[in-house]
Design an enzyme around this catalytic site. Structure first.
Site, PDB file in Angstrom:
ATOM      1  NE  ARG A   1      -3.743 -16.821   7.571  1.00 29.81           N
ATOM      2  CZ  ARG A   1      -2.584 -16.944   7.065  1.00 29.81           C
ATOM      3  NH1 ARG A   1      -2.467 -17.208   5.710  1.00 29.81           N
ATOM      4  NH2 ARG A   1      -1.417 -16.758   7.449  1.00 29.81           N
TER       5      ARG A   1
ATOM      6  CE1 TYR B   1      -3.493  -2.745   0.014  1.00 28.52           C
ATOM      7  CE2 TYR B   1      -2.904  -3.310   2.447  1.00 28.52           C
ATOM      8  CZ  TYR B   1      -3.599  -3.783   1.203  1.00 28.52           C
ATOM      9  OH  TYR B   1      -4.211  -4.744   1.108  1.00 28.52           O
TER      10      TYR B   1
ATOM     11  NE  ARG C   1      -0.481  -6.125   9.518  1.00 28.70           N
ATOM     12  CZ  ARG C   1      -0.164  -7.291   9.954  1.00 28.70           C
ATOM     13  NH1 ARG C   1       0.633  -7.311  10.821  1.00 28.70           N
ATOM     14  NH2 ARG C   1      -0.566  -8.255   9.385  1.00 28.70           N
TER      15      ARG C   1
ATOM     16  CB  CYS D   1      -7.672 -24.074   3.124  1.00 31.76           C
ATOM     17  SG  CYS D   1      -9.169 -22.822   3.309  1.00 31.76           S
TER      18      CYS D   1
ATOM     19  CB  CYS E   1      -5.674 -21.881   9.806  1.00 28.64           C
ATOM     20  SG  CYS E   1      -5.469 -21.424   8.223  1.00 28.64           S
TER      21      CYS E   1
HETATM   22  C1  FMN Z   1      -8.835 -12.821   4.972  1.00 23.82           C
HETATM   23  C2  FMN Z   1      -7.602 -12.033   5.405  1.00 23.82           C
HETATM   24  C3  FMN Z   1      -7.742 -10.534   5.458  1.00 23.82           C
HETATM   25  C4  FMN Z   1      -6.748  -9.875   6.098  1.00 23.82           C
HETATM   26  N1  FMN Z   1      -6.576  -8.426   5.971  1.00 23.82           N
HETATM   27  C5  FMN Z   1      -5.914  -7.757   6.635  1.00 23.82           C
HETATM   28  C6  FMN Z   1      -5.814  -6.294   6.744  1.00 23.82           C
HETATM   29  O1  FMN Z   1      -6.827  -5.826   6.262  1.00 23.82           O
HETATM   30  N2  FMN Z   1      -5.064  -5.718   7.280  1.00 23.82           N
HETATM   31  C7  FMN Z   1      -3.835  -6.345   7.784  1.00 23.82           C
HETATM   32  O2  FMN Z   1      -3.108  -5.545   8.329  1.00 23.82           O
HETATM   33  N3  FMN Z   1      -3.746  -7.578   7.760  1.00 23.82           N
HETATM   34  C8  FMN Z   1      -4.737  -8.337   7.124  1.00 23.82           C
HETATM   35  N4  FMN Z   1      -4.431  -9.787   7.110  1.00 23.82           N
HETATM   36  C9  FMN Z   1      -3.279 -10.388   7.463  1.00 23.82           C
HETATM   37  C10 FMN Z   1      -3.414 -10.697   8.929  1.00 23.82           C
HETATM   38  O3  FMN Z   1      -3.507  -9.643   9.798  1.00 23.82           O
HETATM   39  C11 FMN Z   1      -2.332 -11.617   9.522  1.00 23.82           C
HETATM   40  O4  FMN Z   1      -1.168 -10.883   9.760  1.00 23.82           O
HETATM   41  C12 FMN Z   1      -1.930 -12.826   8.741  1.00 23.82           C
HETATM   42  O5  FMN Z   1      -2.969 -13.471   8.136  1.00 23.82           O
HETATM   43  C13 FMN Z   1      -1.313 -13.831   9.564  1.00 23.82           C
HETATM   44  O6  FMN Z   1      -1.761 -14.207  10.573  1.00 23.82           O
HETATM   45  P1  FMN Z   1      -2.706 -15.429  10.721  1.00 23.82           P
HETATM   46  O7  FMN Z   1      -1.617 -16.583  10.340  1.00 23.82           O
HETATM   47  O8  FMN Z   1      -3.316 -15.773  11.996  1.00 23.82           O
HETATM   48  O9  FMN Z   1      -3.834 -15.291   9.621  1.00 23.82           O
HETATM   49  C14 FMN Z   1      -5.428 -10.281   6.534  1.00 23.82           C
HETATM   50  C15 FMN Z   1      -5.322 -11.900   6.560  1.00 23.82           C
HETATM   51  C16 FMN Z   1      -6.508 -12.847   6.027  1.00 23.82           C
HETATM   52  C17 FMN Z   1      -6.366 -14.174   6.033  1.00 23.82           C
HETATM   53  S1  SF4 Z   2      -8.841 -23.075   6.746  1.00 24.57           S
HETATM   54 FE1  SF4 Z   2      -9.091 -21.802   4.966  1.00 24.57          FE
HETATM   55  S2  SF4 Z   2     -10.784 -20.155   5.250  1.00 24.57           S
HETATM   56 FE2  SF4 Z   2     -10.419 -21.207   7.290  1.00 24.57          FE
HETATM   57  S3  SF4 Z   2      -8.887 -19.721   8.248  1.00 24.57           S
HETATM   58 FE3  SF4 Z   2      -7.640 -21.222   6.997  1.00 24.57          FE
HETATM   59  S4  SF4 Z   2      -7.294 -20.316   5.120  1.00 24.57           S
HETATM   60 FE4  SF4 Z   2      -9.050 -19.230   5.892  1.00 24.57          FE
END
Ligand code: FMN
Ligand code: SF4
Length: 262
Positions: free
Chosen positions: A203, A55, A103, A228, A224
């Site tokens: 996730r 961004y 961020r 996926c 998760c």
């Molecule tokens: C569907 C989705 C939407 C996300 N949207 C944002 C966002 O808008 N802003 C942001 O800083 N990170 C966003 N992220 C990244 C998450 O904040 C996070 O840093 C990343 O997914 C790793 O963590 P996790 O493994 O718990 O998903 C998004 C991640 C996912 C999967």
């Molecule tokens: S299993 Fe798939 S839909 Fe569910 S949190 Fe993980 S990546 Fe997203």
């Protein structure tokens, strides 16, 4: 869409972009400040500036995307200028008693991209400006599809090393680690080993909305599936996230709610 310099779209297949004229920058800084003020007025407890992915702020910061030849391009000190102007304006807009986090992209994971070494210097710049916390991430739209980045991003705790490096660079600033902290054990270890001050769950908590309660009770969580990408694909198409890990009935109800809301 504004961009730091004339380059391809922010994400592959995204809308065309153009470089910002220097005269346009104050207006953009003011828009960040106004948005932050609205966040406070709406009753939120803090505001986070998005300096990650690909961004606008990251487009200024990265030597890969910033090709400017004015005082906003070139050495890190110049590439960071716009980000710091935004942070200062936002902090001024919301007042000294309102936390402003960032961020923070610590490494684009691209050969010609922004790298950890510069990120640590930038972290110190943000710390000097009084940032409330840094929420650390790695990778960007252009690196996500690279096989080595995809493989790395499927591993547990894949961004914790970046968070730990940032924490060492700015010990006075709270650092958030995220990225497949799939179980309470993994997340707890990150905190116990002092690699981060807080953990971020995206996730992880989408796959199991009871994750926190289960962690407190020592119960097993639903994790998760690293293969996926349903939620990411849906959100990128501006659709609400639905997780195949949810019980069928919950998925059905959620789809029904989404359908009715249209
Ligand atoms: C569907 C989705 C939407 C996300 N949207 C944002 C966002 O808008 N802003 C942001 O800083 N990170 C966003 N992220 C990244 C998450 O904040 C996070 O840093 C990343 O997914 C790793 O963590 P996790 O493994 O718990 O998903 C998004 C991640 C996912 C999967
Ligand atoms: S299993 Fe798939 S839909 Fe569910 S949190 Fe993980 S990546 Fe997203």
């Amino acid at each position: 869409m504004p961009r730091a310099s004339n380059l391809p779209p922010t994400w592959p297949g995204g809308p065309p972009v153009r470089g910002l004229a220097k005269e346009e920058l104050p207006e953009v800084v003011a828009a960040y400040a106004a948005a932050a003020r609205r966040v406070r007025e709406a009753g939120f407890d803090l505001v986070e500036i998005h300096g990650g992915m690909a961004y606008l702020l990251m487009q200024f910061l990265s030597p890969r995307t910033n090709r400017r030849d004015d005082e906003y391009g070139g050495p890190l000190e110049n590439r960071a200028r716009f980000c710091l102007e935004v942070l200062r304006a936002v902090k001024q807009a919301v007042g000294a008693d309102f936390p402003v986090g960032y961020r923070f992209l610590a490494d684009e994971w691209l050969p010609d991209g922004f790298k950890l070494e510069e990120a640590l210097v930038f972290a110190r710049m943000l710390a000097a400006e009084g940032v409330a916390y840094l929420s650390v991430m790695g990778g960007c739209y252009d690196s996500m599809a690279l096989p080595e980045v995809a493989e790395r991003s499927a591993r547990p705790a894949y961004m914790v090393d970046l968070a730990a490096a940032v924490k060492r660079a700015v010990p006075e600033v709270p650092v958030i680690a995220a990225g497949r902290l799939a179980t309470p054990e993994i997340a707890g270890r990150v905190l116990a080993e002092e690699k981060a001050d807080l953990v971020g769950l995206a996730r992880v908590i989408l796959a199991d909305g009871d994750w926190v309660r289960k962690a407190r009770r020592g119960e097993p969580v639903v994790t998760c599936d690293p293969a996926c990408h349903v939620c990411e694909k849906r959100v990128s198409r501006a659709l609400p996230a639905i997780c195949p890990r949810w019980p069928r009935e919950r998925q059905r109800k959620w789809r029904e709610l989404v359908r009715r809301a249209k």
